[in-house]
Structure formats: structure tokens, C-alpha cells
Motif scaffolding. Sequence first.
Motif, mmCIF file in Angstrom:
data_model
loop_
_atom_site.group_PDB
_atom_site.id
_atom_site.type_symbol
_atom_site.label_atom_id
_atom_site.label_comp_id
_atom_site.label_asym_id
_atom_site.label_seq_id
_atom_site.Cartn_x
_atom_site.Cartn_y
_atom_site.Cartn_z
ATOM 1 N N THR A 1 52.288 -0.742 61.291
ATOM 2 C CA THR A 1 53.534 -1.134 61.964
ATOM 3 C C THR A 1 54.202 -2.287 61.228
ATOM 4 O O THR A 1 55.415 -2.277 61.016
ATOM 5 N N THR A 2 53.407 -3.269 60.831
ATOM 6 C CA THR A 2 53.951 -4.417 60.108
ATOM 7 C C THR A 2 54.539 -3.974 58.781
ATOM 8 O O THR A 2 55.647 -4.403 58.407
ATOM 9 N N GLN A 3 53.845 -3.115 58.065
ATOM 10 C CA GLN A 3 54.337 -2.625 56.779
ATOM 11 C C GLN A 3 55.658 -1.868 56.937
ATOM 12 O O GLN A 3 56.576 -2.021 56.122
ATOM 13 N N THR A 4 55.787 -1.099 58.004
ATOM 14 C CA THR A 4 57.026 -0.361 58.268
ATOM 15 C C THR A 4 58.180 -1.332 58.524
ATOM 16 O O THR A 4 59.282 -1.160 57.988
ATOM 17 N N LEU A 5 57.923 -2.355 59.331
ATOM 18 C CA LEU A 5 58.966 -3.341 59.629
ATOM 19 C C LEU A 5 59.346 -4.137 58.388
ATOM 20 O O LEU A 5 60.528 -4.425 58.165
ATOM 21 N N ILE A 6 58.374 -4.463 57.558
ATOM 22 C CA ILE A 6 58.655 -5.184 56.309
ATOM 23 C C ILE A 6 59.563 -4.330 55.420
ATOM 24 O O ILE A 6 60.538 -4.840 54.843
ATOM 25 N N SER A 7 59.273 -3.045 55.328
ATOM 26 C CA SER A 7 60.089 -2.172 54.474
ATOM 27 C C SER A 7 61.520 -2.065 54.994
ATOM 28 O O SER A 7 62.461 -1.931 54.206
ATOM 29 N N ARG A 8 61.704 -2.152 56.306
ATOM 30 C CA ARG A 8 63.061 -2.135 56.877
ATOM 31 C C ARG A 8 63.785 -3.446 56.644
ATOM 32 O O ARG A 8 65.003 -3.467 56.452
ATOM 33 N N ALA A 9 63.043 -4.540 56.644
ATOM 34 C CA ALA A 9 63.654 -5.862 56.503
ATOM 35 C C ALA A 9 63.977 -6.220 55.050
ATOM 36 O O ALA A 9 64.972 -6.915 54.788
ATOM 37 N N LYS A 10 63.156 -5.776 54.129
ATOM 38 C CA LYS A 10 63.313 -6.174 52.717
ATOM 39 C C LYS A 10 64.731 -6.037 52.169
ATOM 40 O O LYS A 10 65.217 -6.954 51.510
ATOM 41 N N PRO A 11 65.429 -4.914 52.411
ATOM 42 C CA PRO A 11 66.778 -4.786 51.838
ATOM 43 C C PRO A 11 67.777 -5.821 52.362
ATOM 44 O O PRO A 11 68.799 -6.065 51.729
ATOM 45 N N LEU A 12 67.490 -6.414 53.505
ATOM 46 C CA LEU A 12 68.397 -7.398 54.102
ATOM 47 C C LEU A 12 68.173 -8.812 53.571
ATOM 48 O O LEU A 12 69.057 -9.655 53.640
#
Length: 102
Positions: free
Chosen positions: A72-83
Motif C-alpha cells: 500500500t505504501t509503495q502504491t501511494l509513493i508511486s502516485r505521489a512521486k510525479p507531484l
Amino acid sequence: MSKFSLFGKFTVQEGKRDTMVSILLEAAESLEDLEECEVYLVNISESEPNSVYVYEVWSSEEAHQASLTLETTQTLISRAKPLITGMERVNTLTTEGGKGIS
């Protein structure tokens, strides 16, 4: 017993602060049942429209590191990185106690 605490700052793309806040609040929700995470607070400053601050308290530094490997954390990190345009660890602290800390 002392705790491992972090105070971090994310700088995000213009106009993306609310999106980042939403992602970080999802992260907080995903940690709800993880006993090792005692505090996860998402904060904004009206004088910094492209910044989001996170204050975390963990049972140990190892528990924090382990949380970063969760799916779950890895998924959220991947969503946040581009921002994210910048990240800063404002401080690493040792929390000795206080209201809200067990």
C-alpha cells in the motif's frame, strides 16, 4: 520508552498541494491498524502554497523503515512521486512522551 519521530516537508508542483494532501491522508488511513505508527499528521501552511508537512511518531526507526516496504505504501509513493519537486527531512526526533503517545 522513547519513540522515533520524523518531521518532513514535501514541496509539490504548483496547484498540486491538495492532491498531495489527499494521498498523504490515504497513507495515514492505511496506517490506522499498524500499531507501530502512533502518529501520522498531515499539515499545510497558508504561507507555503506548494508545501505539505508530515509529522510521524513510530515505535522505532526499524518500524518506520518496514512500513516503506508495504505494498500500500509503495502504491501511494508511486502516485505521489510525479507531484513532488522537493523533499526535506526537517528533523529526526526522539519523542520521550506526551499527550497522544503511548
